[in-house]
Design a protein around this motif. Structure first.
Motif, short mmCIF file in Angstrom:
data_model
loop_
_atom_site.label_atom_id
_atom_site.label_comp_id
_atom_site.label_asym_id
_atom_site.label_seq_id
_atom_site.Cartn_x
_atom_site.Cartn_y
_atom_site.Cartn_z
N ALA A 7 26.08 32.85 56.36
CA ALA A 7 26.94 32.23 57.37
C ALA A 7 27.89 31.23 56.73
O ALA A 7 29.09 31.22 57.01
N TYR A 31 22.78 33.11 62.00
CA TYR A 31 23.94 33.57 61.23
C TYR A 31 25.20 33.53 62.08
O TYR A 31 26.24 32.97 61.67
N ARG A 32 25.14 34.09 63.27
CA ARG A 32 26.34 34.13 64.12
C ARG A 32 26.77 32.72 64.55
O ARG A 32 27.96 32.41 64.60
N PHE A 53 28.37 30.93 61.39
CA PHE A 53 29.31 31.68 60.55
C PHE A 53 30.64 30.95 60.40
O PHE A 53 31.23 30.48 61.37
N GLU A 88 34.93 37.51 60.68
CA GLU A 88 33.92 37.35 61.74
C GLU A 88 32.59 37.88 61.25
O GLU A 88 32.52 38.60 60.25
N PRO A 89 31.49 37.51 61.94
CA PRO A 89 30.16 37.96 61.50
C PRO A 89 30.05 39.49 61.47
O PRO A 89 30.64 40.18 62.31
#
Length: 332
Positions: free
Chosen positions: A180, A204-205, A208, A216-217
C-alpha cells in the motif's frame, strides 16, 4: 458464467514441484511445457517461484526459469511469484528483469517476496538471517529506483533503467502495508483463511498511495483451485501436496510429491493425520459448478481483480485437465 468471473483475470503459479520417481530437470521442463498449454487456454500469466535447498521444489532460480518460459511462449505474461528480495542485491535483480523485459518486451512481471530461506542451513548458505526480511521495504525502494534512474550511487542499471516492468508485492504478514505504501499491486493468500485475507486486503485498499507504478489498488488472490469430473476426483488432486505439507511439519523437510494412491495406503501417526486432513480443507475444489460458485463467493468477498492459482499435484495430466476445466468456467 457470471459477469464477475468473466471480468476477472486468471493466472497460474507453478512451483516446479518434483515428483517421486522423477528428476529435478523433468520438473523444470514440466513447467515450461505447462506454460504453453496455459497460453493456449487463455490464462493471463504464468509465474515461477524461488525456493532454495528444498527436495520437493526444482524452481530455485526464477529469473532463469522465466526466461525459458518466455522463450517457449508468445503471448502469456511471464514472471516470478516471487523473487525473494532479501536473498539478493536489488541492483542485480533490476538487471535481471531488465534483461528479461528487453528480450520479451511487454510480457514480464516482477513479483517480489520478503521470505528468506526456510531453514538455518539454507539461510547460512545464502549469507542471510531472518532479520534480513525486515529490510524488505527499503530493498523494494532501492530496486524500483534502479528502474527510474534515481540511485544516489551514480551507477546506472543497464538495461533496466527506463523500462517499465510491473512490480507486485507478495503480501505475507507486513506485506499488505508495504504494498500500500509503495503503491504497488498486491498478491495475497491464502484462500484457506478468508478472514485474515480480507483484513489484509482491507488494510491495503485503505492505505494505498498512488504511485508511478499503479494509480489505484490492484488485488490478486492466490490459492489452490482443483476442478474435476467429481468432487472425489478433485479432492484426490489435493492429496499429494497435503501429504507433503504434513510430512514437512512432522519431519522438517519438504519432500517430492507422492502419487495419491500411495498416500491413501499409508498408515499415519495421529499427528501426521491431523496435519494431512487439515491440508485437504479450505481449498476451492470440486466440479465445474461447485468451483464456479465458490469462485463467485471469493470474488464478491474480496473484490479481487485477479486469481493466481497455485495448485500442485503428482498427476500432471490431471492437473492440466483441471486447468482446462477452470478455463472453461472462466471463459464461458
Amino acid at each position: 458464467m457470471s459477469s464477475l468471473i468473466a471480468a476477472t483475470r486468471f493466472s497460474v503459479l507453478d512451483r516446479s514441484r518434483t515428483r517421486e520417481g522423477h528428476t529435478h530437470p523433468e520438473a523444470l521442463r514440466d513447467t515450461v511445457r505447462l506454460a504453453g498449454e496455459l497460453e493456449g487456454l487463455g490464462y493471463h500469466r504464468l509465474w515461477v517461484s524461488e525456493h532454495h535447498g528444498v527436495p520437493g521444489v526444482a524452481g530455485s532460480a526464477p529469473t532463469v526459469l522465466a526466461a525459458a518460459v518466455a522463450a517457449a511462449t508468445r503471448t502469456i505474461r511471464v514472471g516470478t511469484g516471487g523473487v525473494m528480495l532479501p536473498n539478493h542485491r536489488p541492483l542485480v535483480v533490476a538487471e535481471q528483469f531488465g534483461v528479461l523485459e528487453s528480450l520479451f518486451p511487454g510480457r514480464i512481471d516482477m513479483g517480489l517476496g520478503r521470505s528468506v530461506g526456510f531453514t538455518d542451513g539454507v539461510r547460512k548458505a545464502l549469507g542471510r538471517d531472518k532479520e534480513d526480511a525486515e529490510d524488505f521495504e527499503a530493498q523494494l525502494r532501492e530496486l524500483l529506483g534502479w528502474f527510474r534512474g534515481t540511485s544516489p550511487t551514480g551507477v546506472r542499471a543497464r538495461p533496466a533503467e527506463g523500462l517499465a516492468v510491473p512490480p507486485f508485492v507478495l503480501a505475507m504478514g507486513e506485506g499488505a502495508g508495504i504494498a500500500a505504501r509503495a503503491g504497488l499491486p498486491m498478491v495475497i493468500g491464502d484462500l484457506r483463511n478468508r478472514e485474515k485475507m480480507r483484513r489484509g486486503i482491507d488494510h491495503y485498499r485503505e492505505h494505498f498511495r498512488p504511485s508511478p507504478w499503479a494509480s489505484e489498488p490492484y488485488v490478486v488472490v492466490s490459492g489452490t483451485v482443483a476442478v474435476a469430473g467429481t468432487p472425489e476426483e478433485a479432492r484426490r488432486l489435493l492429496v499429494p501436496e497435503a501429504w507433503a505439507m504434513a510430512y514437512s511439519r512432522t519431519h522438517g523437510t519438504f519432500p517430492p510429491l507422492p502419487p495419491a494412491e500411495r498416500v491413501e495406503a499409508l498408515t499415519m501417526s495421529g499427528k501426521e493425520r491431523g496435519f494431512y486432513e487439515s491440508g485437504l480443507t479450505g481449498h476451492i475444489a470440486g466440479t465445474e459448478e461447485q468451483v464456479a460458485h465458490e469462485l463467485e463467493t471469493v470474488l464478491k468477498e474480496t473484490g479481487a481483480q485477479e486469481v493466481l492459482v497455485t495448485t500442485s499435484t503428482y498427476d500432471r495430466e490431471a492437473l492440466l485437465d483441471s486447468y482446462r476445466r477452470l478455463a472453461a468456467i472462466t471463459s464461458g
